[in-house]
Structure formats: structure tokens, C-alpha cells
Design an enzyme around this catalytic site. Structure first.
Site, short mmCIF file in Angstrom:
data_model
loop_
_atom_site.label_atom_id
_atom_site.label_comp_id
_atom_site.label_asym_id
_atom_site.label_seq_id
_atom_site.Cartn_x
_atom_site.Cartn_y
_atom_site.Cartn_z
N ASN A 210 41.24 37.07 42.74
CA ASN A 210 42.24 37.89 43.45
C ASN A 210 41.85 39.35 43.58
OD1 ASN A 210 42.79 37.26 40.58
ND2 ASN A 210 44.27 38.91 40.76
N CYS B 97 39.16 57.22 37.13
CA CYS B 97 38.90 58.63 37.45
C CYS B 97 39.76 59.60 36.65
CB CYS B 97 39.12 58.88 38.93
SG CYS B 97 37.99 57.96 39.97
N THR C 240 52.18 30.89 38.80
CA THR C 240 52.23 31.16 37.36
C THR C 240 52.84 29.97 36.61
OG1 THR C 240 52.45 33.50 37.81
CG2 THR C 240 53.11 32.78 35.61
N HIS D 42 53.81 32.47 48.81
CA HIS D 42 53.82 33.84 49.38
C HIS D 42 52.42 34.39 49.62
CE1 HIS D 42 53.10 36.39 45.64
NE2 HIS D 42 53.25 35.20 45.12
N1 PLP Z 1 46.58 33.34 40.20
C1 PLP Z 1 46.04 34.19 41.08
C2 PLP Z 1 44.57 34.15 41.34
C3 PLP Z 1 46.84 35.12 41.74
O1 PLP Z 1 46.29 35.98 42.60
C4 PLP Z 1 48.22 35.15 41.45
C5 PLP Z 1 49.09 36.17 42.07
O2 PLP Z 1 48.78 37.33 42.14
C6 PLP Z 1 48.74 34.22 40.55
C7 PLP Z 1 47.89 33.33 39.94
C8 PLP Z 1 50.20 34.17 40.22
O3 PLP Z 1 50.94 33.85 41.36
P1 PLP Z 1 52.53 33.99 41.38
O4 PLP Z 1 52.83 35.41 41.00
O5 PLP Z 1 52.93 33.67 42.76
O6 PLP Z 1 53.06 33.05 40.36
#
Ligand code: PLP
Length: 392
Positions: A150, A328, A71, A200
């Protein structure tokens, strides 16, 4: 029995990572900015971590900046590029992570940029012709398009987008949070200006990541302070996290083919088990069922609605951890699912695997889902579900 199938949210730290970071919690705790020997040794560990990450991505160490996660890297790259080059147009998509969408919203609100959303097909794939048309109409644009989604796992052709970016003199940021450690990158040969990783997501610690900033760029810092990270990000380095991130990435790339092959097989196994589960009306969102077009570890499934609650919650009660959203019980599907041509009246469940999952776990999961559907009064009457002979 606890079964963790939420590895797109976060992953279990690898034992090698834990071993690598322990000395930095116990003995090597000095501040890397301190001039004494203990500080210098810790600084060397940070420098080594940077070299490791750069080497694995075929970048130069000067192009890697450690952050507190993807982020932060996204904020740094997007805001930095918009400000440094006075870019007033951004092309993104409706299925980017909120870290991208909200950062862009802020700049839009402040009048810095106008945002164009590239067209997606019904499975969420970027329409490259539309992208090119947008680029042709708007020279000096920032492109913000992710590599692996994601929620639905879709893989975007970042090579093709990079070529278009160069052709139209655009700046290209790609969110590689979900593909880092799962796909190989050669950043010397890629037309990518910025990308990010978050430890992570590849069996490293939480709260640490990095941003790659191609050496031709010079951005303003997001966080001002003591000049760490070559002035891009002030604040004492998260040494434990940085050492863990580099080790996690090293392990991920050392075992990439083995892990990815296993994870692909897990996905195919779950698809094949669901196909004979007898639950009718299951469908797959985005490209997640495709081995070629999606991140191996994400499978996004739409299930028929239960009359008594949500599949995700019921699985959680049985010790099975997955993610999802449901239209739902009046809840909303996520912004990603809403952007697709999914069946709106279903519950979507994201199963996301790691190298630590087993086929036996998936047997348990499918058994649990079948039991959930069997015990639903509306569905057991045969509305949307029937058992097939082999499962009777
Ligand atoms: N971008 C994508 C595609 C992600 O899946 C995530 C985390 O879920 C992030 C950005 C943000 O990552 P973080 O929470 O480790 O900063």
C-alpha cells in the site's frame, strides 16, 4: 481546485455503485434473515453479490464471506488458521499492513506463534530463497505476505509463493487489498488459502469487504451471533455495502484494461514531469516507479527536505491530497520506508491515482510542488534545488 491523489487510502464511489445501492437504502431495507418476501428479496441480493464476487475471482460462492473490511478479513483468516491448525510458526515481512503485523503480534504475545521475517532486498522485494529456507526449517507454517504494497506499490509473486507453500505444506494468506479490482485472480488455479478485499479501495463503499477461504478450510468464527455468513460472522449483513462491493468489483473488472492503462500512463506522466521539474535529489521508493513490478496506481517519491515544513502539508493547503511521512522535521518515516534502503533524510510522498484522475491535474500538482520549492528560503539559495532553463 481540489485534486485527490490518495486513492491507495480510499477511492471515490463509482456512480454505478451509488445507483446500485440506492434501492437498498430506500425500498429494499428488509432484513435478509426475515422469512417474508421482502426479506427473501434482500437475501437474494446478498446471494447474487456473493455469486458475482466468486465468479469474478473464479472461486465458488461458498468460499466468499462478507466482512466489515479487509482488516476484519485479515483477523479472521490469520487467527482462524493459527487456531484451527495449531500453527506455531508464521512467516511474514516487515512491510505488511498493520492489520497483519498487529494481529500476528497479538498471537506472538499470547505465545501461540513465533514469527520469522523474510528478507527483503533494498527495494522491498521478497527474497524467495530465504522464504524457501524458512519453510524448509519450519514445516506447517502460515505464510502472510501481501500481493501489492500500500505504500510503495511493490508487487509480490504470489504464484511463486503459492507453489512454495504447497511444496512445504504451508498455509498461504495473501493481503490483496491493494490489488483487488486491479489484477485478475483465478482462485481455482491458485495455491492460495485465504485472501481479502476491501470495497472502498476499488470505488465501492467503506466498511465492507470480504475474505476468501478456500473450501478445504474450516475456521472458527471471529464474531459469534445469529449464524449469518454460514456461521463465520454473526450479525445482520451490511446489505448496502455488500451490494455496492459486488457492483464495484464488477465495474472494476469490466473496465480493468482501460483503467489500468490510463493509470499507468498517469504514473509515467508524473515521473516524466518530476524529472524536468528542476527539483534535485528526487528518488523513488521501492518498486513504485516500475510499471512491471508495482501496482499501477502507487508512486512513492522521496523529496529533499524543506526548511519550512512538509510537502504533504503544503500540498494539502493548496487543495492537493496525498499521503506521506517525513524524517525531515524530526517526524518518523513509516515502518515500510524504514524497512527499505531509502534515503533517510528525505520526505516521502505517496501519490496514488485512480481512473478519475487527469493529466491536467498532474500538471497542477507538479506546478504546485515547484512553487513550494521555489519559495523555500533554504532551498532557493541553491542548497538542494535549482531551476533548469526550460522552466525559467
Ligand atoms: N491491507 C492493506 C494492504 C491496506 O492497504 C489496507 C487499507 O489501507 C488494509 C489492509 C485495511 O483495509 P480496511 O481499512 O479497509 O480494513
Amino acid at each position: 481546485m481540489e485534486i485527490y491523489l490518495d486513492n491507495a487510502a480510499t477511492t471515490a464511489p463509482d456512480p454505478e455503485v451509488i445507483e446500485a445501492i440506492l434501492p437498498f437504502l430506500t425500498t429494499h431495507y428488509a432484513n435478509p434473515s426475515s422469512a417474508h418476501g421482502a426479506g427473501r428479496r434482500v437475501k437474494e441480493a446478498v446471494d447474487n453479490a456473493r455469486r458475482t464476487v466468486a465468479h469474478l475471482l473464479n472461486a465458488s460462492p461458498e468460499e466468499i464471506y462478507f466482512t466489515a473490511g479487509a482488516t476484519e478479513g485479515i483477523n479472521l483468516a490469520l487467527s482462524g488458521a493459527i487456531q484451527a491448525y495449531e500453527l506455531n510458526h508464521v512467516i511474514t515481512s516487515r512491510i505488511e499492513h498493520k492489520a497483519v503485523l498487529q494481529t500476528l503480534k497479538r498471537h506472538e504475545k499470547e505465545g501461540d506463534i513465533e514469527t520469522s521475517y523474510v528478507k527483503l532486498d533494498e527495494r522491498g522485494n521478497v527474497d524467495l530463497y530465504h522464504l524457501e529456507n524458512l519453510l524448509r526449517a519450519n514445516p506447517r507454517t502460515l505464510i502472510a505476505l501481501m500481493h501489492g504494497n500500500n505504500e510503495i506499490g511493490n508487487l509480490t509473486d504470489i504464484h511463486a509463493i503459492g507453489v512454495l507453500a504447497r511444496r512445504y505444506n504451508a498455509v498461504f494468506f495473501t493481503d490483496t487489498t491493494q490489488t483487488m479490482g486491479k489484477a485478475r485472480f483465478d482462485l481455482q488455479g491458485a495455491d492460495i488459502d485465504f485472501l481479502v478485499g476491501s470495497a472502498h479501495k476499488f470505488h465501492g463503499p467503506k466498511g465492507v469487504g470480504f475474505v476468501y477461504i478456500n473450501q478445504k478450510h474450516e475456521l472458527k468464527p471471529l464474531i459469534y451471533g445469529g449464524g449469518q455468513e454460514r456461521g463465520q460472522r454473526g450479525g445482520t449483513e451490511n446489505v448496502v455495502g455488500i451490494v455496492g462491493l459486488a457492483k464495484a468489483l464488477e465495474v472494476a473488472y469490466r473496465n480493468l484494461e482501460t483503467s489500468q492503462t490510463k493509470i499507468c500512463k498517469l504514473k509515467q506522466y508524473l515521473v516524466s514531469k518530476l524529472a524536468i521539474s528542476g527539483i534535485e535529489g528526487i528518488c523513488y521508493n521501492g518498486e513504485s516507479k516500475s510499471i512491471e513490478n508495482s501496482v499501477a496506481n502507487v508512486l512513492n517519491v522521496s523529496f529533499p527536505c524543506l526548511s519550512t515544513g512538509s510537502v504533504v502539508t503544503k500540498l494539502d493547503q493548496l487543495g492537493i491530497q496525498v499521503s506521506g511521512g517525513s524524517a525531515c522535521q524530526g517526524g518518523g518515516a513509516s515502518h515500510v520506508i524504514q524497512a527499505l534502503a531509502c534515503e533517510a533524510d528525505k520526505e516521502n510522498v505517496r501519490f496514488s491515482f485512480s481512473k478519475f484522475n487527469t493529466f491536467e491535474e498532474l500538471d497542477h500538482v507538479v506546478d504546485a510542488i515547484v512553487r513550494i520549492y521555489e519559495s523555500d528560503p533554504a532551498i532557493a539559495t541553491g542548497k538542494a534545488w535549482k531551476r533548469i532553463a526550460s522552466w525559467a
